[in-house]
Design a protein around this motif. Structure first.
Motif, PDB file in Angstrom:
ATOM      1  N   LEU A   1     -11.460   4.706  -9.695  1.00 56.50           N
ATOM      2  CA  LEU A   1     -11.227   3.342  -9.220  1.00 56.50           C
ATOM      3  C   LEU A   1     -11.412   3.331  -7.713  1.00 56.50           C
ATOM      4  O   LEU A   1     -10.639   3.961  -6.989  1.00 56.50           O
ATOM      5  N   SER A   2     -12.447   2.660  -7.239  1.00 58.77           N
ATOM      6  CA  SER A   2     -12.737   2.605  -5.802  1.00 58.77           C
ATOM      7  C   SER A   2     -12.186   1.310  -5.228  1.00 58.77           C
ATOM      8  O   SER A   2     -12.488   0.223  -5.714  1.00 58.77           O
ATOM      9  N   MET A   3     -11.369   1.451  -4.174  1.00 57.17           N
ATOM     10  CA  MET A   3     -10.722   0.306  -3.543  1.00 57.17           C
ATOM     11  C   MET A   3     -10.740   0.482  -2.026  1.00 57.17           C
ATOM     12  O   MET A   3     -10.849   1.600  -1.516  1.00 57.17           O
ATOM     13  N   SER A   4     -10.600  -0.628  -1.318  1.00 58.02           N
ATOM     14  CA  SER A   4     -10.302  -0.577   0.115  1.00 58.02           C
ATOM     15  C   SER A   4      -8.886  -1.072   0.378  1.00 58.02           C
ATOM     16  O   SER A   4      -8.513  -1.317   1.522  1.00 58.02           O
ATOM     17  N   SER A   5      -8.113  -1.221  -0.678  1.00 54.37           N
ATOM     18  CA  SER A   5      -6.720  -1.640  -0.573  1.00 54.37           C
ATOM     19  C   SER A   5      -5.879  -0.394  -0.288  1.00 54.37           C
ATOM     20  O   SER A   5      -5.579   0.383  -1.196  1.00 54.37           O
ATOM     21  N   VAL A   6      -5.526  -0.201   0.955  1.00 58.02           N
ATOM     22  CA  VAL A   6      -4.920   1.054   1.401  1.00 58.02           C
ATOM     23  C   VAL A   6      -3.440   1.122   1.033  1.00 58.02           C
ATOM     24  O   VAL A   6      -2.693   0.163   1.229  1.00 58.02           O
ATOM     25  N   ASP A   7      -3.040   2.269   0.517  1.00 62.55           N
ATOM     26  CA  ASP A   7      -1.635   2.527   0.230  1.00 62.55           C
ATOM     27  C   ASP A   7      -0.962   2.972   1.521  1.00 62.55           C
ATOM     28  O   ASP A   7      -1.326   3.994   2.102  1.00 62.55           O
ATOM     29  N   VAL A   8       0.020   2.211   1.982  1.00 63.03           N
ATOM     30  CA  VAL A   8       0.727   2.539   3.219  1.00 63.03           C
ATOM     31  C   VAL A   8       2.132   3.077   2.932  1.00 63.03           C
ATOM     32  O   VAL A   8       3.013   3.014   3.780  1.00 63.03           O
ATOM     33  N   GLY A   9       2.310   3.582   1.730  1.00 59.31           N
ATOM     34  CA  GLY A   9       3.595   4.167   1.363  1.00 59.31           C
ATOM     35  C   GLY A   9       4.372   3.373   0.341  1.00 59.31           C
ATOM     36  O   GLY A   9       5.431   3.812  -0.115  1.00 59.31           O
ATOM     37  N   GLN A  10       3.866   2.208  -0.036  1.00 59.65           N
ATOM     38  CA  GLN A  10       4.580   1.358  -0.983  1.00 59.65           C
ATOM     39  C   GLN A  10       4.228   1.673  -2.426  1.00 59.65           C
ATOM     40  O   GLN A  10       4.780   1.076  -3.358  1.00 59.65           O
ATOM     41  N   GLY A  11       3.317   2.622  -2.669  1.00 57.50           N
ATOM     42  CA  GLY A  11       2.993   3.025  -4.032  1.00 57.50           C
ATOM     43  C   GLY A  11       1.846   2.268  -4.660  1.00 57.50           C
ATOM     44  O   GLY A  11       1.708   2.250  -5.886  1.00 57.50           O
ATOM     45  N   MET A  12       0.985   1.645  -3.837  1.00 55.19           N
ATOM     46  CA  MET A  12      -0.082   0.821  -4.389  1.00 55.19           C
ATOM     47  C   MET A  12      -1.043   1.610  -5.278  1.00 55.19           C
ATOM     48  O   MET A  12      -1.478   1.125  -6.326  1.00 55.19           O
ATOM     49  N   LYS A  13      -1.368   2.844  -4.885  1.00 54.93           N
ATOM     50  CA  LYS A  13      -2.312   3.626  -5.678  1.00 54.93           C
ATOM     51  C   LYS A  13      -1.761   3.881  -7.085  1.00 54.93           C
ATOM     52  O   LYS A  13      -2.513   3.850  -8.067  1.00 54.93           O
ATOM     53  N   SER A  14      -0.485   4.133  -7.178  1.00 47.65           N
ATOM     54  CA  SER A  14       0.122   4.362  -8.496  1.00 47.65           C
ATOM     55  C   SER A  14       0.065   3.102  -9.352  1.00 47.65           C
ATOM     56  O   SER A  14      -0.250   3.161 -10.547  1.00 47.65           O
ATOM     57  N   ILE A  15       0.377   1.955  -8.740  1.00 49.32           N
ATOM     58  CA  ILE A  15       0.365   0.693  -9.476  1.00 49.32           C
ATOM     59  C   ILE A  15      -1.049   0.353  -9.937  1.00 49.32           C
ATOM     60  O   ILE A  15      -1.269  -0.069 -11.085  1.00 49.32           O
ATOM     61  N   LEU A  16      -2.037   0.524  -9.051  1.00 45.26           N
ATOM     62  CA  LEU A  16      -3.414   0.196  -9.418  1.00 45.26           C
ATOM     63  C   LEU A  16      -3.918   1.127 -10.517  1.00 45.26           C
ATOM     64  O   LEU A  16      -4.673   0.703 -11.395  1.00 45.26           O
ATOM     65  N   ALA A  17      -3.514   2.394 -10.478  1.00 47.58           N
ATOM     66  CA  ALA A  17      -3.889   3.322 -11.548  1.00 47.58           C
ATOM     67  C   ALA A  17      -3.277   2.873 -12.871  1.00 47.58           C
ATOM     68  O   ALA A  17      -3.936   2.931 -13.923  1.00 47.58           O
ATOM     69  N   GLN A  18      -2.025   2.422 -12.849  1.00 43.93           N
ATOM     70  CA  GLN A  18      -1.383   1.926 -14.057  1.00 43.93           C
ATOM     71  C   GLN A  18      -2.126   0.721 -14.621  1.00 43.93           C
ATOM     72  O   GLN A  18      -2.362   0.620 -15.826  1.00 43.93           O
ATOM     73  N   ILE A  19      -2.471  -0.223 -13.740  1.00 45.63           N
ATOM     74  CA  ILE A  19      -3.147  -1.447 -14.180  1.00 45.63           C
ATOM     75  C   ILE A  19      -4.505  -1.120 -14.777  1.00 45.63           C
ATOM     76  O   ILE A  19      -4.889  -1.655 -15.833  1.00 45.63           O
ATOM     77  N   ALA A  20      -5.254  -0.229 -14.125  1.00 52.77           N
ATOM     78  CA  ALA A  20      -6.562   0.163 -14.639  1.00 52.77           C
ATOM     79  C   ALA A  20      -6.430   0.865 -15.986  1.00 52.77           C
ATOM     80  O   ALA A  20      -7.175   0.583 -16.933  1.00 52.77           O
ATOM     81  N   ALA A  21      -5.471   1.788 -16.089  1.00 57.24           N
ATOM     82  CA  ALA A  21      -5.287   2.533 -17.328  1.00 57.24           C
ATOM     83  C   ALA A  21      -4.892   1.617 -18.480  1.00 57.24           C
ATOM     84  O   ALA A  21      -5.386   1.765 -19.608  1.00 57.24           O
TER      85      ALA A  21
END
Length: 334
Positions: free
Chosen positions: A39-59
């Motif tokens: 999953l390629s994004m420019s939505s940067v995770d600044v410590g709030q856990g965005m990468k984990s949430i986006l991985a969940q949504i994609a999965a």
């Protein structure tokens, strides 16, 4: 020494994202030959856990385990466009873009699997564990890894998807100025109980009770972590932290983080948290996200509690002992 106790309440109605310019975020998804997804994004995770949430949504959308999705936010120059990680927009805007991209990639997998199983793609479902099977017949199945491999090595197809989320523009009414600045809002309420030492101006926060409405909690454990951290930040902004202007001049300001006033572990305030889930109709799986709101209501609640305790309104942050004591003396005519 006179110590007075007070209680204050504050409520927050917080917009998710922005309105002007469409506030777009894009996402790209592609499969590897092993059935994993990038999953390629420019939505940067600044410590709030965005990468984990986006991985969940994609999965969830693709129908694979979460650990089968790799999130790449390496470079905002070469990645798909994102307006930015601010305005509490990450989960809502990026999550919707991810769903659109994942659906497109999933459709390719279903079409390949349909050909392999000799059925229509409309007759297939994913099980969330990496398998595609015929509706009502779980035994008649093919793995997503096998479908991805067949797509690339037999059918010459790319298992990929593109997604974008864009907000419809809302223009102000020329007469009333009425408009729709956001598509959804989060809400919070905090009750603070404090003690104020009227001889020194020192404020001690005894307890904070917080209620947050954030849409659907897509990851309850991460929501709790963000609310706990935000609560501590709210107390810090209310009573400790300051940037500019320093009093009486800049020379009195901290020169590094060793001199920057922050609450330490011994200053953690007892706090309670209640999460209300009211799914957003346009949010990814109903999510909106806590965002910046998690550090907001504590500040006015503490200010109102101080006012309740001593009858003096403090309207500058941070509400340091000096400011509180000066306000008390001014109210007494000193």
């Amino acid at each position: 020494m006179a110590v007075k106790r007070g209680r204050g309440v504050a409520a927050v109605n917080y917009p998710t994202g922005m309105n002007l310019g469409g506030d777009p975020t894009q996402a790209l998804v592609h499969a590897t030959p092993t059935g994993h997804f990038v999953l390629s994004m420019s939505s940067v995770d600044v410590g709030q856990g965005m990468k984990s949430i986006l991985a969940q949504i994609a999965a969830e959308t693709l129908g694979v385990p979460t650990d089968h999705v790799w999130v790449d936010t390496a470079d905002t120059d070469t990645g798909p466009h994102c307006t930015g990680t601010f305005a509490s927009r990450g989960t809502h805007r990026a999550g919707n873009a991810v769903i659109a991209a994942a659906r497109e990639a999933r459709q390719v997998l279903l079409e390949v699997a349909a050909d392999k199983l000799e059925v229509s793609a409309d007759d297939l479902v994913t099980d969330g564990q990496g398998m595609i099977h015929i509706k009502g017949a779980p035994a008649k199945a093919i793995s997503i890894a096998e479908a991805a491999g067949a797509a690339q090595f037999e059918y010459g197809r790319t298992v990929a998807g593109r997604g974008i989320f864009l907000v419809d523009r809302s223009f102000p009414d020329p007469v009333t100025g009425k408009m729709k600045p956001a598509t959804c809002y989060t809400h919070a309420c905090t009750i603070a109980e404090v003690e104020v030492d009227t001889d020194t101006g020192e404020v001690t926060v005894l307890d904070l009770k917080n209620v947050f409405e954030i849409g659907r909690a897509l990851n309850p454990a991460m929501v709790k972590q963000q609310l706990v951290g935000g609560n501590h930040m709210g107390v810090a902004h209310a009573l400790y932290e300051t940037t500019e202007p320093y009093y009486p001049d800049r020379a009195h300001g901290g020169r590094d983080f060793n001199e920057y006033v922050l609450p330490g572990p011994g200053d953690v305030v007892p706090a309670e948290f209640v999460v209300l889930e009211r799914p957003a109709s346009d949010g990814p799986f109903g999510g909106k996200g806590p965002g910046e709101m998690c550090a907001n209501p504590q500040i006015p609640a503490i200010a109102n509690a101080i006012f309740d305790a001593i009858g003096v309104r403090i309207d500058e942050m941070p509400m340091t002992p000096e400011r509180v004591l000066r306000a008390i003396l001014a109210a007494e005519g000193a």
